[in-house]
Design a protein around this motif. Sequence first.
Motif, PDB file in Angstrom:
ATOM      1  N   ILE A   1      27.820  43.553  48.974  1.00 48.78           N
ATOM      2  CA  ILE A   1      29.273  43.230  49.289  1.00 48.78           C
ATOM      3  C   ILE A   1      30.106  44.458  49.325  1.00 48.78           C
ATOM      4  O   ILE A   1      30.255  45.085  48.159  1.00 48.78           O
ATOM      5  CB  ILE A   1      29.631  42.186  48.170  1.00 48.78           C
ATOM      6  N   PRO A   2      30.714  44.831  50.505  1.00 48.73           N
ATOM      7  CA  PRO A   2      31.630  45.930  50.650  1.00 48.73           C
ATOM      8  C   PRO A   2      32.810  45.893  49.839  1.00 48.73           C
ATOM      9  O   PRO A   2      33.216  44.831  49.410  1.00 48.73           O
ATOM     10  CB  PRO A   2      32.133  46.068  51.991  1.00 48.73           C
ATOM     11  N   GLU A   3      33.277  47.084  49.342  1.00 47.86           N
ATOM     12  CA  GLU A   3      34.394  47.004  48.459  1.00 47.86           C
ATOM     13  C   GLU A   3      35.580  46.445  48.922  1.00 47.86           C
ATOM     14  O   GLU A   3      36.493  45.855  48.186  1.00 47.86           O
ATOM     15  CB  GLU A   3      34.688  48.591  48.055  1.00 47.86           C
ATOM     16  N   ASP A   4      35.916  46.563  50.407  1.00 48.78           N
ATOM     17  CA  ASP A   4      37.235  45.898  50.772  1.00 48.78           C
ATOM     18  C   ASP A   4      37.090  44.412  51.183  1.00 48.78           C
ATOM     19  O   ASP A   4      37.874  43.846  51.999  1.00 48.78           O
ATOM     20  CB  ASP A   4      37.557  46.868  52.033  1.00 48.78           C
ATOM     21  N   TYR A   5      35.832  43.692  50.689  1.00 46.86           N
ATOM     22  CA  TYR A   5      35.512  42.320  51.033  1.00 46.86           C
ATOM     23  C   TYR A   5      36.115  41.467  49.924  1.00 46.86           C
ATOM     24  O   TYR A   5      35.642  41.634  48.803  1.00 46.86           O
ATOM     25  CB  TYR A   5      34.124  42.182  51.425  1.00 46.86           C
ATOM     26  N   ALA A   6      37.053  40.567  50.334  1.00 44.73           N
ATOM     27  CA  ALA A   6      37.598  39.553  49.232  1.00 44.73           C
ATOM     28  C   ALA A   6      36.394  38.732  48.877  1.00 44.73           C
ATOM     29  O   ALA A   6      35.875  37.970  49.425  1.00 44.73           O
ATOM     30  CB  ALA A   6      38.656  38.850  49.923  1.00 44.73           C
ATOM     31  N   THR A   7      36.465  39.006  47.415  1.00 41.83           N
ATOM     32  CA  THR A   7      35.128  38.362  46.633  1.00 41.83           C
ATOM     33  C   THR A   7      35.618  37.106  45.800  1.00 41.83           C
ATOM     34  O   THR A   7      36.674  37.399  44.855  1.00 41.83           O
ATOM     35  CB  THR A   7      34.242  39.260  46.029  1.00 41.83           C
ATOM     36  N   LEU A   8      34.842  35.886  46.141  1.00 42.17           N
ATOM     37  CA  LEU A   8      35.364  34.709  45.042  1.00 42.17           C
ATOM     38  C   LEU A   8      34.222  34.862  43.882  1.00 42.17           C
ATOM     39  O   LEU A   8      33.075  34.966  44.072  1.00 42.17           O
ATOM     40  CB  LEU A   8      35.178  33.526  45.835  1.00 42.17           C
ATOM     41  N   LEU A   9      34.661  35.006  42.495  1.00 39.23           N
ATOM     42  CA  LEU A   9      33.835  35.131  41.557  1.00 39.23           C
ATOM     43  C   LEU A   9      34.203  33.742  40.656  1.00 39.23           C
ATOM     44  O   LEU A   9      35.389  33.190  40.651  1.00 39.23           O
ATOM     45  CB  LEU A   9      34.360  36.339  40.485  1.00 39.23           C
ATOM     46  N   CYS A  10      33.224  33.287  39.817  1.00 38.69           N
ATOM     47  CA  CYS A  10      33.176  32.233  38.774  1.00 38.69           C
ATOM     48  C   CYS A  10      32.902  32.738  37.509  1.00 38.69           C
ATOM     49  O   CYS A  10      32.257  33.688  37.406  1.00 38.69           O
ATOM     50  CB  CYS A  10      32.458  31.023  39.306  1.00 38.69           C
ATOM     51  N   GLN A  11      33.311  32.004  36.342  1.00 39.78           N
ATOM     52  CA  GLN A  11      33.023  32.406  34.921  1.00 39.78           C
ATOM     53  C   GLN A  11      31.657  32.151  34.764  1.00 39.78           C
ATOM     54  O   GLN A  11      30.942  32.737  34.106  1.00 39.78           O
ATOM     55  CB  GLN A  11      33.914  31.633  34.227  1.00 39.78           C
ATOM     56  N   ASP A  12      30.986  31.220  35.383  1.00 35.05           N
ATOM     57  CA  ASP A  12      29.627  30.749  34.994  1.00 35.05           C
ATOM     58  C   ASP A  12      28.945  29.830  36.353  1.00 35.05           C
ATOM     59  O   ASP A  12      29.804  29.502  37.196  1.00 35.05           O
ATOM     60  CB  ASP A  12      29.500  29.979  33.744  1.00 35.05           C
ATOM     61  N   VAL A  13      27.797  29.925  36.149  1.00 34.29           N
ATOM     62  CA  VAL A  13      26.911  29.097  36.946  1.00 34.29           C
ATOM     63  C   VAL A  13      27.270  27.789  37.273  1.00 34.29           C
ATOM     64  O   VAL A  13      27.470  27.343  38.457  1.00 34.29           O
ATOM     65  CB  VAL A  13      25.566  29.117  36.882  1.00 34.29           C
TER      66      VAL A  13
END
Length: 245
Positions: A33-45
């Motif tokens: 994933i490129p550095e400038d791509y807005a990324t959605l993260l979650c705390q856990d699976v």
Amino acid sequence: MRIPGWIMVTATLGLMCAPVLAQTLPLPGEPAIPEDYATLLCQDVAGGQDVLANYLAPGEHSIDTTIFLEGLKLNDCFYKQDRVGPIEIERVIERRVAQPGQTYILYRGTMADGTDVIGILHEEGYDAYPRTEFQQFLAESTRNGVVSVSEGERGAYICASTEASMAVLDSIGQSDVPDEQFAALDLALDTNSCVAAIGEFRIIERHGDAYIAGGYEADEIWTALTAIDQSGKRVSLLYDVSPFR
């Protein structure tokens, strides 16, 4: 031929005792994933799985944004803007097709500093994201890699070769005075036997450009390109990619 019963029993026990291999889901086309791509993260699976299962509810034409954002908040998922370096996707945990053209993946990855992360990606949008200067050019200046020129429309020429197209750009670059640049352009087009282009052209290479500051909404950005025309022929295209063309 009859198979002895002890062989059948041994084979059956062997299958029962063999470990079940986990199914491996394919990675996206680009695992980094490129550095400038807005990324959605979650705390856990578990949180990511709940978003995929219960909050990717499609509306009439696309995902219902209100429901989706509600699911993110409830599951402590968020868009991270301050990460350092790209994220390497190591495993796809789950892939969900919400509707045609709306595929989401829950993945496990690693940031540049070694931090493990859980994230969600819209796969079609991610695969189409431009990662090189040429891909960025195509995204900004073409429609799916194609430019269309109508009859009577200015701003596109076919030259005999890439060298001829670049010679026109070199002529423009001899001055930074717009009137002189426009005059040099007209002369260079004639000298290099460049003729007006009509039709659709699929861009396959970009070679260089020259900028003319023509004034308010009159700028021109002449770009030397290699393209494929509607007949399948490879041509040297000189094209003004300015939005004011």
